[in-house]
Design a protein around this motif. Sequence first.
Motif, mmCIF file in Angstrom:
data_model
loop_
_atom_site.group_PDB
_atom_site.id
_atom_site.type_symbol
_atom_site.label_atom_id
_atom_site.label_comp_id
_atom_site.label_asym_id
_atom_site.label_seq_id
_atom_site.Cartn_x
_atom_site.Cartn_y
_atom_site.Cartn_z
ATOM 1 N N PRO A 34 0.822 -1.218 0.000
ATOM 2 C CA PRO A 34 0.000 0.000 0.000
ATOM 3 C C PRO A 34 0.857 1.270 0.000
ATOM 4 N N ILE A 35 0.361 2.300 -0.704
ATOM 5 C CA ILE A 35 1.061 3.596 -0.701
ATOM 6 C C ILE A 35 0.113 4.736 -0.314
ATOM 7 N N GLY A 36 -1.081 4.372 0.213
ATOM 8 C CA GLY A 36 -2.065 5.390 0.585
ATOM 9 C C GLY A 36 -3.019 5.670 -0.562
ATOM 10 N N HIS A 37 -4.124 6.375 -0.253
ATOM 11 C CA HIS A 37 -5.141 6.743 -1.243
ATOM 12 C C HIS A 37 -5.689 5.514 -1.978
ATOM 13 N N ASN A 38 -5.717 4.358 -1.284
ATOM 14 C CA ASN A 38 -6.225 3.102 -1.877
ATOM 15 C C ASN A 38 -5.419 2.642 -3.076
ATOM 16 N N GLN A 39 -4.150 3.003 -3.150
ATOM 17 C CA GLN A 39 -3.312 2.620 -4.290
ATOM 18 C C GLN A 39 -2.136 1.790 -3.787
ATOM 19 N N THR A 40 -1.421 1.183 -4.730
ATOM 20 C CA THR A 40 -0.305 0.307 -4.364
ATOM 21 C C THR A 40 0.912 0.591 -5.233
ATOM 22 N N ILE A 41 2.085 0.287 -4.668
ATOM 23 C CA ILE A 41 3.296 0.180 -5.483
ATOM 24 C C ILE A 41 3.246 -1.225 -6.067
ATOM 25 N N SER A 42 3.476 -1.350 -7.374
ATOM 26 C CA SER A 42 3.302 -2.649 -8.033
ATOM 27 C C SER A 42 4.348 -3.655 -7.557
ATOM 28 N N GLN A 43 3.998 -4.936 -7.757
ATOM 29 C CA GLN A 43 4.892 -6.066 -7.456
ATOM 30 C C GLN A 43 6.164 -5.929 -8.323
ATOM 31 N N PRO A 44 7.360 -6.136 -7.749
ATOM 32 C CA PRO A 44 8.595 -5.976 -8.538
ATOM 33 C C PRO A 44 8.616 -6.795 -9.831
ATOM 34 N N LEU A 45 8.141 -8.059 -9.780
ATOM 35 C CA LEU A 45 8.172 -8.870 -11.001
ATOM 36 C C LEU A 45 7.329 -8.227 -12.101
ATOM 37 N N MET A 46 6.164 -7.692 -11.745
ATOM 38 C CA MET A 46 5.300 -7.079 -12.759
ATOM 39 C C MET A 46 5.956 -5.817 -13.334
ATOM 40 N N VAL A 47 6.620 -5.027 -12.462
ATOM 41 C CA VAL A 47 7.336 -3.841 -12.950
ATOM 42 C C VAL A 47 8.422 -4.272 -13.946
ATOM 43 N N ALA A 48 9.180 -5.304 -13.588
ATOM 44 C CA ALA A 48 10.274 -5.758 -14.458
ATOM 45 C C ALA A 48 9.734 -6.290 -15.787
ATOM 46 N N ILE A 49 8.606 -7.018 -15.739
ATOM 47 C CA ILE A 49 8.016 -7.557 -16.978
ATOM 48 C C ILE A 49 7.559 -6.411 -17.882
ATOM 49 N N ILE A 50 6.906 -5.411 -17.285
ATOM 50 C CA ILE A 50 6.431 -4.271 -18.086
ATOM 51 C C ILE A 50 7.614 -3.512 -18.687
ATOM 52 N N VAL A 51 8.625 -3.232 -17.857
ATOM 53 C CA VAL A 51 9.756 -2.433 -18.359
ATOM 54 C C VAL A 51 10.530 -3.221 -19.423
ATOM 55 N N GLU A 52 10.674 -4.522 -19.225
ATOM 56 C CA GLU A 52 11.353 -5.337 -20.252
ATOM 57 C C GLU A 52 10.578 -5.271 -21.572
ATOM 58 N N ALA A 53 9.251 -5.342 -21.475
ATOM 59 C CA ALA A 53 8.417 -5.321 -22.686
ATOM 60 C C ALA A 53 8.497 -3.976 -23.410
ATOM 61 N N LEU A 54 8.885 -2.930 -22.701
ATOM 62 C CA LEU A 54 9.001 -1.605 -23.338
ATOM 63 C C LEU A 54 10.223 -1.519 -24.252
ATOM 64 N N GLU A 55 11.207 -2.434 -24.045
ATOM 65 C CA GLU A 55 12.435 -2.459 -24.869
ATOM 66 C C GLU A 55 13.096 -1.084 -24.911
ATOM 67 N N LEU A 56 13.321 -0.500 -23.740
ATOM 68 C CA LEU A 56 13.870 0.861 -23.672
ATOM 69 C C LEU A 56 15.328 0.899 -24.122
ATOM 70 N N ARG A 57 15.666 1.983 -24.816
ATOM 71 C CA ARG A 57 17.051 2.232 -25.208
ATOM 72 C C ARG A 57 17.462 3.596 -24.671
ATOM 73 N N ASP A 58 18.776 3.827 -24.580
ATOM 74 C CA ASP A 58 19.268 5.112 -24.072
ATOM 75 C C ASP A 58 18.620 6.265 -24.826
ATOM 76 N N GLY A 59 18.112 7.236 -24.072
ATOM 77 C CA GLY A 59 17.566 8.443 -24.683
ATOM 78 C C GLY A 59 16.132 8.322 -25.146
ATOM 79 N N ASP A 60 15.501 7.139 -24.977
ATOM 80 C CA ASP A 60 14.089 7.015 -25.372
ATOM 81 C C ASP A 60 13.245 8.021 -24.598
#
Length: 205
Positions: free
Chosen positions: A43-69
């Motif tokens: 929980p982070i307050g206001h009925n919201q949450t910080i996401s699960q680390p695995l889900m954050v990593a899966i989303i960020v990996e799927a973004l295929e970020l490169r330097d300067g994007d």
Amino acid sequence: MLERLREGGVRDPRVLAAMAAVPREAFVQPADQLDAYVDRALPIGHNQTISQPLMVAIIVEALELRDGDHALDVGTGSGYQAAVMAACGAHVVSLERIPELAAGAAERLGALGLDVEVLTGDGSLGAPERAPFDAIAVGAAAPRLPLALARQLREGGRLVVPIGGGYQGEELTRLRLTGGTWITESLGPCRFVPLIGADAYDATG
Ligand code: SAM
């Protein structure tokens, strides 16, 4: 935590390094410090949450970020996912609808010296004045593909968004703009709080 991410299928060394570099304890509430690296949403307050680390990593990996994007993060929450995106080399604009969460995240991200600009507003409409983006991540569940976001992608851009049934569970979906055509693929089931806004759920659910 890194072991758990690898077990969960995360392979991109850039994402694993970013997850190792960003101190998750700086983004959770004082009472949850000991659980900062446990693989679950908190929980982070206001009925919201910080996401699960695995889900954050899966989303960020799927973004295929490169330097300067040039990247957009919808649903700043604590600012953790935006921090991981910045640690992958992206210039990040992050949009949060709850002003108190946006203010807290901006302070945290600023203290860590990360390249994230936090704005308050309805992320279901994106940030047209900052578009086009190379990558857009949505950290809350949309009822359908958010068209405004899809239209703010640059050629070759990636949009990663949970789509589906609100609290019933969703499908993590990646949309890629290739040769002027949107190509979507399913990345598997997930579970998120609802995206609330003009092109999303309404505040009453
Ligand atoms: N990724 C975040 C993190 O790392 O802490 C957690 C995201 S939390 C699961 C979802 C966030 O989306 C909440 O902070 C919520 O207020 C926000 N949100 C919901 N609808 C939104 C909208 N239309 N625009 C911007 N933020 C929204």
